[in-house]
Design an enzyme around this catalytic site. Sequence first.
Site, mmCIF file in Angstrom:
data_model
loop_
_atom_site.group_PDB
_atom_site.id
_atom_site.type_symbol
_atom_site.label_atom_id
_atom_site.label_comp_id
_atom_site.label_asym_id
_atom_site.label_seq_id
_atom_site.Cartn_x
_atom_site.Cartn_y
_atom_site.Cartn_z
ATOM 1 C CB CYS A 179 -0.938 -0.009 1.202
ATOM 2 S SG CYS A 179 -1.980 1.460 1.249
ATOM 3 C CB CYS A 184 -0.753 2.630 4.018
ATOM 4 S SG CYS A 184 -2.097 1.833 3.204
ATOM 5 C CG ASP A 185 2.978 1.371 4.481
ATOM 6 O OD1 ASP A 185 2.419 1.817 5.500
ATOM 7 O OD2 ASP A 185 2.829 0.197 4.090
#
Length: 354
Positions: free
Chosen positions: A172, A175-176
């Site tokens: 992701c 997200c990261d």
Amino acid sequence: MATPPIENLIIIGSGPAGWSAATYAARAQLEPLVYEGAISEKNRMAGTLPLGQLALTSEVENYAGFPHGDLGAFLDSALPPERRQMMAPHAGEGVTGPELMELMRQQAVNFGTRVVTDDILKVDFSKRPFQLQPADGAPIFARCVIVATGASANWLGLPSEERFKNRGVSACAVCDGALPRFRNRELVVVGGGDSAVEEATYLAKFASRVHLVHRRDALRASKIMAQRAHDDPKITIHFDTALAEVLGDDKAGVTGVRLESTTDKGKESKLDVAGVFLAIGHTPNTAFLDGQLELTPKKYIVWKKHFRTDTSVEGVFAAGDVADDHYRQAISAAGTGCMAALDAERWLASQGHH
Ligand code: NAP
């Protein structure tokens, strides 16, 4: 002992299919109860946190009704302060995945949808009312169920990928990707679909270079997305190439990758990179059904009637990516959520429950 109440309709899942089903069902006064999933590290790693896959994407350019514009004031007025505060400020562009999902959730709640932030671990569709087992608490009972649990990201299954998950390997980018370990570093994205291109272009904002590694000689992504990858000066596409191993050590995490040619057997290369992002498709979240609904060979729920959301068990309907391996778009998931709610409403009425 008090008999537990029997719910009219339980919706499992909280992506566009689940919320649109809930909005329709709530307006039809079915008083739906949504299990939106638990907020846990296990779900984070599996990509099954509440609000589904869209909560893990950046801008959503193709959801009808959301052209570019400043949505900030609208978000402030539409969402309760406690939910608004959890979100990033609006960037002044198109709607983002998390914004769209919060708006859908709020719309369902506004019409009286009740929401439980927990997973359903097991179901028993063999007797009526249906029995569902949440992770937390006693079993619950429902006359009708809509399964809208979506799909989650695939992994390659390499031991080195497993070893460096959370230490430079991710599925992701949104997200990261902004983590300090990835900033101004070279990164790899694996895959050739829209997700891979989306992740690569998103990461190119932070990284010094993004290597898009694809096993074939052409991208599967839509033309507009593929063109974006080709045009981005920070993206290098490696065609006919597979990720063979993630390299690194316990202290630094990921330090590189070993790549293999898919056309020239034995030809290998190495890249020094700080991160590896997988974008190689999805698997439907149907394991918890434990074989109680008919599934396709790829484990998607089978819609048993033409242009209806009926599953193999009467009174259980399916919506969104958990049953759709063809369109897999936010808007088509929302559309089938609406269909499932209407199918559920008519089925409940046919059973004398209005
Ligand atoms: P996808 O279209 O199924 O693409 C998966 C990619 O991963 C393919 O290029 C595939 O290679 C590759 N792949 C699969 N297994 C692999 C393996 N074991 N090793 C190496 N590569 C592997 O999945 P997606 O990109 O997640 O997209 C899913 C759906 O969401 C699509 O309908 C897409 O249009 C939609 N989507 C849309 C947007 C948007 O419009 N902005 C953004 C994201 C996703 P092959 O090409 O060789 O099969």
